[in-house]
Scaffold this motif. Structure first.
Motif, PDB file in Angstrom:
ATOM      1  N   ILE A   7      31.992 -12.382  14.115  1.00 54.73           N
ATOM      2  CA  ILE A   7      30.696 -12.191  12.906  1.00 54.73           C
ATOM      3  C   ILE A   7      31.633 -12.242  11.562  1.00 54.73           C
ATOM      4  O   ILE A   7      32.919 -12.575  11.612  1.00 54.73           O
ATOM      5  N   THR A   9      32.032 -13.335   7.781  1.00 57.84           N
ATOM      6  CA  THR A   9      31.639 -12.157   6.235  1.00 57.84           C
ATOM      7  C   THR A   9      32.383 -13.305   5.036  1.00 57.84           C
ATOM      8  O   THR A   9      33.760 -13.214   5.355  1.00 57.84           O
ATOM      9  N   VAL A  25      30.291  -2.437  11.363  1.00 55.99           N
ATOM     10  CA  VAL A  25      30.753  -3.253  12.998  1.00 55.99           C
ATOM     11  C   VAL A  25      31.842  -2.738  13.483  1.00 55.99           C
ATOM     12  O   VAL A  25      31.440  -2.431  14.752  1.00 55.99           O
ATOM     13  N   TRP A  33      33.973  -7.727  19.638  1.00 54.33           N
ATOM     14  CA  TRP A  33      33.657  -9.128  18.494  1.00 54.33           C
ATOM     15  C   TRP A  33      35.347  -8.778  18.160  1.00 54.33           C
ATOM     16  O   TRP A  33      35.702  -8.764  17.901  1.00 54.33           O
ATOM     17  N   MET A  35      35.527  -9.776  13.547  1.00 54.25           N
ATOM     18  CA  MET A  35      34.992  -9.968  12.168  1.00 54.25           C
ATOM     19  C   MET A  35      36.107 -10.838  11.600  1.00 54.25           C
ATOM     20  O   MET A  35      37.281 -10.330  11.644  1.00 54.25           O
TER      21      MET A  35
END
Length: 247
Positions: A7, A9, A25, A33, A35
């Motif tokens: 992910i 960001t 999230v 996942w 991030m």
């Protein structure tokens, strides 16, 4: 289906929103996942807030740029660090519904789609819905996308195993649009999932709300990144204006 999702960001002075974004999230029903948050030299307390999450969950990773460079460079840094089979995008003030990754990844894997996006709703700065939803098109090709950016960045996921790592053009604005156009030169279509799976925060002072400025950057993207002629760049910029007015 248990492939890692990265992910992406970018963060810049998002102390008011970043906790909500990270929590959206953490609340995902799909758990595999990472991030990757890249901070663009924030001057507020967002770094402290992000670090508090990193300590609690090793899937959240913070990196800091050495100078303020813009969202494109921050996102590209995150993409370069990504280890996932899928690359997803979520800005530091937007939110995902809890089943976003689970539903969208199933949609991609089942159909072998390399780039997908979803419908989303609009919330105000305080997180309250204004009742407006952006319903996505069923599919988009390069030609259709030149008329208007129909892919919400907070909803997009691409398959790195099919496409390889695709980076954004390093321009200050409209870099996500540039990435979708780049992908659509190598695949026939991007595919839309009609379900509303994300919340876009409409901030009055945000870059995306300066419409005239955005049109200038659209023209720049068409002319200097897509290498369209002066006439075609102007034509598609005007098409963007009309599309915005119709919406």
């Amino acid at each position: 289906m248990n492939k890692l999702v990265s992910i992406i960001t970018p963060n810049y002075n998002s102390e008011k929103f970043i906790s909500q974004t990270i929590n959206s999230v953490l609340n995902q029903t799909y758990k595999n996942w990472e991030m990757i948050i890249v901070d663009d030299l924030s001057t507020d307390s967002s770094i402290k807030i992000i670090n508090s999450f990193c300590i609690k969950d090793s899937r959240i990773k913070l990196f800091q740029l050495k100078e303020n460079s813009g969202a494109a460079i921050a996102r590209n840094k995150a993409i370069s660090l990504a280890k996932g089979s899928f690359i997803a995008f979520l800005d530091s003030d937007d939110l995902w519904f809890s089943k976003k990754l689970e539903v969208q990844l199933s949609f991609m894997i089942t159909n072998n789609y390399s780039l997908t996006y979803t419908s989303y709703e609009i919330i105000n700065e305080n997180g309250v819905s204004n009742g407006k939803k952006i319903h996505c098109k069923a599919r988009l090709d390069y030609h259709r996308m030149l008329y208007s950016n129909e892919i919400g960045c907070l909803t997009a996921i691409y398959d790195k195993e099919i496409l390889g790592k695709v980076f954004m053009p390093e321009i200050r604005k409209r870099q996500d649009y540039g990435l979708w156009l780049s992908v659509l030169k190598s695949v026939n279509y991007a595919y839309g999932l009609p379900e509303v799976l994300a919340k876009y925060r409409d901030r009055r002072e945000s870059i995306s709300n300066n419409k005239l400025e955005m049109l200038k950057w659209n023209w720049n993207l068409y002319k200097n990144i897509e290498k369209l002629s002066y006439f075609r760049a102007t034509y598609y910029t005007l098409c963007n204006v009309i599309n915005k007015l119709l919406k």
